[in-house]
Scaffold this active site. Structure first.
Site, PDB file in Angstrom:
ATOM      1  N   SER A   1      66.493  28.590  81.776  1.00  0.00           N
ATOM      2  CA  SER A   1      65.193  27.926  81.631  1.00  0.00           C
ATOM      3  C   SER A   1      65.304  26.412  81.625  1.00  0.00           C
ATOM      4  O   SER A   1      64.376  25.710  82.047  1.00  0.00           O
ATOM      5  CB  SER A   1      64.493  28.394  80.350  1.00  0.00           C
TER       6      SER A   1
ATOM      7  N   ASP B   1      61.236  21.858  71.472  1.00  0.00           N
ATOM      8  CA  ASP B   1      60.884  22.991  70.615  1.00  0.00           C
ATOM      9  C   ASP B   1      62.084  23.503  69.827  1.00  0.00           C
ATOM     10  O   ASP B   1      62.038  24.580  69.249  1.00  0.00           O
ATOM     11  CB  ASP B   1      60.298  24.138  71.459  1.00  0.00           C
TER      12      ASP B   1
ATOM     13  N   HIS C   1      64.643  23.784  74.161  1.00  0.00           N
ATOM     14  CA  HIS C   1      64.448  23.223  75.499  1.00  0.00           C
ATOM     15  C   HIS C   1      64.354  21.702  75.446  1.00  0.00           C
ATOM     16  O   HIS C   1      63.985  21.126  74.413  1.00  0.00           O
ATOM     17  CB  HIS C   1      63.185  23.815  76.132  1.00  0.00           C
TER      18      HIS C   1
END
Length: 240
Positions: free
Chosen positions: A21, A192, A195
């Site tokens: 991600s 967060d 990330h």
């Protein structure tokens, strides 16, 4: 040895980003390290992101050969492998966790796949997983009904294993985890807890830039600068 038809070579060299991600979000507002690379390399290289949210090295090494088939290896100016944020989940996360020795070997196997395909080891860059702000990520997990299975100390061990894999394979690497941890406000590098934030993306770009320069400094700008265009001989001047 590569299989399938190799695409025709193009004038535009490629920077290929492989990851999870953190790479999938590489063109987003916060996790924008890929966008920063693309901006930096305008008219020299195409920056191509192949990021897969939630994936680990076990999964990515299976799909890597298919991804590589998209490219002529001679067109790859640089290829990055940025994995470990999911592998380093604690063992209770049975879906994503990869044991530390397996993670290191998986990275080495992926490097070997790239080299077998024709990408020299000098053009391959391993990026360790970033640090994890456990407090912020636990809050995010609780608010989003996710299992919290992260530990910053464990992430550091996976980061070290990534750097070891790079040394053993002879590839390039950047020490992202430790560079984060040296910052007094290192938590601000994450949006967060896991990330990248804009600050984290800027840090990663800063670390990658010397590597990028070493691999792309000799590449020409594609088509002449507008001030150098001969308006009386456009066809000849703008030949590909």
């Amino acid at each position: 040895m590569s299989t399938g038809k190799i695409p025709a070579r193009t004038a535009w060299k490629k920077v290929l980003l492989i990851g999870d991600s953190l790479t999938q979000f590489g063109f987003s507002k916060e996790g924008s390290y890929a966008a920063l690379l693309a901006d930096y390399l305008q008219r020299k290289c195409d920056v191509i992101s192949r990021g897969f949210s939630g994936y680990n090295t076990k999964w990515c090494q299976i799909i890597l050969p298919e991804i590589l088939k998209e490219f002529d290896p001679e067109d790859i100016a640089m290829a990055t492998i940025f994995l470990g944020a999911n592998d380093s989940n604690l063992p209770e996360n049975k879906t994503q966790h990869v044991p530390l020795p397996d993670y290191k070997q998986d990275l080495k196997d992926m490097v070997d796949m790239m080299m077998t395909y024709g990408i020299p080891k000098e053009r391959i860059v391993l990026i360790p997983p970033p640090a994890c702000d456990e407090k912020a990520w636990k809050k995010f997990c609780l608010e989003n009904d996710k299992l919290f299975t992260k530990c910053n100390l464990t992430a550091g061990k996976y980061a070290d294993a990534c750097l070891d894999a790079a040394r053993e394979c002879g590839t390039k690497s950047v020490d992202f985890y430790n560079s984060m941890m040296k910052r007094e406000d290192w938590q601000d590098a994450l949006c967060d807890g896991l990330h990248l934030s804009s600050a984290g993306s800027q840090l990663l770009f800063y670390l990658l830039r010397p590597v990028v320069d070493s691999l792309t400094s000799e590449l020409p700008m594609i088509y002449p600068d507008w001030k150098d265009v001969d308006i009386n001989n456009l066809t000849e001047c703008l030949k590909p």
